[in-house]
Design a protein around this motif. Structure first.
Motif, PDB file in Angstrom:
ATOM      1  N   GLY A   1      52.602  33.953  34.730  1.00 26.14           N
ATOM      2  CA  GLY A   1      52.760  33.548  33.341  1.00 26.14           C
ATOM      3  C   GLY A   1      51.685  34.085  32.419  1.00 26.14           C
ATOM      4  O   GLY A   1      51.542  33.610  31.284  1.00 26.14           O
ATOM      5  N   LEU A   2      50.945  35.100  32.878  1.00 26.39           N
ATOM      6  CA  LEU A   2      49.817  35.620  32.096  1.00 26.39           C
ATOM      7  C   LEU A   2      50.097  36.992  31.493  1.00 26.39           C
ATOM      8  O   LEU A   2      49.192  37.618  30.946  1.00 26.39           O
ATOM      9  CB  LEU A   2      48.562  35.682  32.977  1.00 26.39           C
ATOM     10  CG  LEU A   2      48.039  34.330  33.464  1.00 26.39           C
ATOM     11  CD1 LEU A   2      46.871  34.521  34.432  1.00 26.39           C
ATOM     12  CD2 LEU A   2      47.613  33.465  32.290  1.00 26.39           C
TER      13      LEU A   2
ATOM     14  N   ALA B   1      46.312  38.976  39.563  1.00 31.94           N
ATOM     15  CA  ALA B   1      45.513  40.025  40.197  1.00 31.94           C
ATOM     16  C   ALA B   1      46.242  40.629  41.397  1.00 31.94           C
ATOM     17  O   ALA B   1      46.279  41.858  41.578  1.00 31.94           O
ATOM     18  CB  ALA B   1      44.158  39.469  40.626  1.00 31.94           C
ATOM     19  N   SER B   2      46.844  39.774  42.209  1.00 33.21           N
ATOM     20  CA  SER B   2      47.584  40.257  43.379  1.00 33.21           C
ATOM     21  C   SER B   2      48.772  41.110  42.958  1.00 33.21           C
ATOM     22  O   SER B   2      49.065  42.144  43.564  1.00 33.21           O
ATOM     23  CB  SER B   2      48.078  39.076  44.216  1.00 33.21           C
ATOM     24  OG  SER B   2      46.992  38.299  44.689  1.00 33.21           O
TER      25      SER B   2
ATOM     26  N   VAL C   1      47.179  38.574  28.835  1.00 36.00           N
ATOM     27  CA  VAL C   1      46.064  39.312  29.423  1.00 36.00           C
ATOM     28  C   VAL C   1      46.532  40.160  30.599  1.00 36.00           C
ATOM     29  O   VAL C   1      45.993  41.242  30.856  1.00 36.00           O
ATOM     30  CB  VAL C   1      44.947  38.325  29.849  1.00 36.00           C
ATOM     31  CG1 VAL C   1      45.423  37.399  30.961  1.00 36.00           C
ATOM     32  CG2 VAL C   1      43.697  39.093  30.296  1.00 36.00           C
ATOM     33  N   GLY C   2      47.543  39.692  31.319  1.00 32.93           N
ATOM     34  CA  GLY C   2      48.078  40.469  32.437  1.00 32.93           C
ATOM     35  C   GLY C   2      48.667  41.792  31.985  1.00 32.93           C
ATOM     36  O   GLY C   2      48.556  42.804  32.690  1.00 32.93           O
ATOM     37  N   THR C   3      49.288  41.804  30.812  1.00 32.46           N
ATOM     38  CA  THR C   3      49.855  43.041  30.264  1.00 32.46           C
ATOM     39  C   THR C   3      48.746  44.043  29.984  1.00 32.46           C
ATOM     40  O   THR C   3      48.856  45.236  30.313  1.00 32.46           O
ATOM     41  CB  THR C   3      50.621  42.741  28.967  1.00 32.46           C
ATOM     42  OG1 THR C   3      51.539  41.660  29.180  1.00 32.46           O
ATOM     43  CG2 THR C   3      51.372  43.969  28.485  1.00 32.46           C
TER      44      THR C   3
ATOM     45  N   MET D   1      45.082  27.279  36.591  1.00 32.33           N
ATOM     46  CA  MET D   1      44.684  28.613  36.146  1.00 32.33           C
ATOM     47  C   MET D   1      44.209  29.484  37.299  1.00 32.33           C
ATOM     48  O   MET D   1      44.449  30.691  37.315  1.00 32.33           O
ATOM     49  CB  MET D   1      43.588  28.504  35.086  1.00 32.33           C
ATOM     50  CG  MET D   1      43.192  29.845  34.464  1.00 32.33           C
ATOM     51  SD  MET D   1      44.588  30.773  33.763  1.00 32.33           S
ATOM     52  CE  MET D   1      45.036  29.712  32.386  1.00 32.33           C
ATOM     53  N   GLY D   2      43.527  28.889  38.282  1.00 33.13           N
ATOM     54  CA  GLY D   2      43.043  29.677  39.415  1.00 33.13           C
ATOM     55  C   GLY D   2      44.179  30.346  40.167  1.00 33.13           C
ATOM     56  O   GLY D   2      44.099  31.526  40.522  1.00 33.13           O
ATOM     57  N   VAL D   3      45.254  29.601  40.417  1.00 32.94           N
ATOM     58  CA  VAL D   3      46.412  30.143  41.123  1.00 32.94           C
ATOM     59  C   VAL D   3      47.081  31.218  40.282  1.00 32.94           C
ATOM     60  O   VAL D   3      47.488  32.277  40.790  1.00 32.94           O
ATOM     61  CB  VAL D   3      47.422  29.022  41.451  1.00 32.94           C
ATOM     62  CG1 VAL D   3      48.687  29.613  42.079  1.00 32.94           C
ATOM     63  CG2 VAL D   3      46.794  27.993  42.386  1.00 32.94           C
ATOM     64  N   ARG D   4      47.201  30.983  38.980  1.00 33.87           N
ATOM     65  CA  ARG D   4      47.854  31.952  38.095  1.00 33.87           C
ATOM     66  C   ARG D   4      47.069  33.266  38.022  1.00 33.87           C
ATOM     67  O   ARG D   4      47.654  34.351  38.051  1.00 33.87           O
ATOM     68  CB  ARG D   4      48.025  31.337  36.707  1.00 33.87           C
ATOM     69  CG  ARG D   4      48.973  30.155  36.673  1.00 33.87           C
ATOM     70  CD  ARG D   4      48.952  29.474  35.328  1.00 33.87           C
ATOM     71  NE  ARG D   4      49.494  30.345  34.287  1.00 33.87           N
ATOM     72  CZ  ARG D   4      49.368  30.100  32.980  1.00 33.87           C
ATOM     73  NH1 ARG D   4      48.656  29.029  32.570  1.00 33.87           N
ATOM     74  NH2 ARG D   4      49.904  30.917  32.094  1.00 33.87           N
ATOM     75  N   VAL D   5      45.746  33.157  37.954  1.00 34.51           N
ATOM     76  CA  VAL D   5      44.914  34.364  37.923  1.00 34.51           C
ATOM     77  C   VAL D   5      45.044  35.125  39.238  1.00 34.51           C
ATOM     78  O   VAL D   5      45.129  36.362  39.254  1.00 34.51           O
ATOM     79  CB  VAL D   5      43.445  34.013  37.635  1.00 34.51           C
ATOM     80  CG1 VAL D   5      42.539  35.213  37.867  1.00 34.51           C
ATOM     81  CG2 VAL D   5      43.282  33.514  36.198  1.00 34.51           C
TER      82      VAL D   5
END
Length: 221
Positions: free
Chosen positions: A36-37, A115-116, A177-179, A107-111
């Protein structure tokens, strides 16, 4: 006889890399969806169209890929096995992964998912392109426009990706931020994994590190 067997193993490895890369590409995109990022550019559009049509992202990706292939006709591009497989495999792999991957909370899981997803996407890109079975439909669109217009590949690619991101965002796709991290990281990651997964010719020994890598071929699904 020995040369024939070596050639067969060479083709088998390339086919394995092709389909492993496509499947992993779909799975990596699903990780980014669940984070979702922010999504990679084309999947912003796919998600936006999915929101508007009610179709799954994988179905939208497949349908849009097929439509883009029709644009190859006036651009005089020729599809290969990898091109057709791209249209058929990535969407299925994405939907299958989304079906078993729960929504992320915290947020930790989403980050971690983001990254993965980015790293796995880079590895999938290296696997797929190094197999050398032809570009994906979106890559062929980019190179075809470059050849027909004379505009640089970099400018064509930038214009296409800005267009799909903006359109996808307006339709409801996730930009974040992921984009941005994907845009910054995918080039170096793809170059790294192209070297790791380079397939030597049947008579070139067993090394997996290539001296040169394709300069323009970066998968965009």
């Amino acid at each position: 006889m020995a040369r024939s067997a070596l050639g067969e193993r060479h083709v088998v490895r390339r086919l394995f890399q092709l389909y492993a890369g496509l499947a992993l590409y779909g799975a990596s995109s699903a990780l980014l969806v669940r984070s979702g990022l922010g999504l990679e550019p084309w999947n912003v559009l796919h998600q936006g169209l999915s929101e508007r049509t009610g179709l799954s992202m994988g179905v939208v990706l497949t349908a849009l890929g097929a439509l883009i292939l029709l644009l190859w006709i006036p651009l005089r591009q020729r599809p290969g096995l990898g091109t057709v497989s791209n249209v058929l495999v990535i969407g299925v792999a994405m939907d299958a992964t989304l079906a078993v991957l729960p929504d992320a909370h915290g947020m930790g899981v989403r980050v971690a998912l983001m990254a993965s997803g980015i790293v796995l996407n880079g590895a999938a890109t290296g696997l797929y392109i190094a197999a050398r079975f032809g570009p994906g439909p979106r890559d062929g669109l980019m190179t075809g426009l470059h050849q027909r217009t004379g505009v640089s590949v970099r400018l064509v690619r930038t214009a296409i990706e800005i267009t799909v991101v903006v359109t996808g965002f307006v339709l409801g796709g996730t930009v974040g931020v992921g984009t941005l991290l994907y845009a910054v990281a995918i080039g170096p990651l793809a170059q790294l994994f192209l070297r790791v997964f380079a397939v030597p010719g049947p008579g070139e020994g067993s090394t997996v590190v290539a001296g040169r890598t394709p300069r323009r071929a970066i998968l965009r699904s």
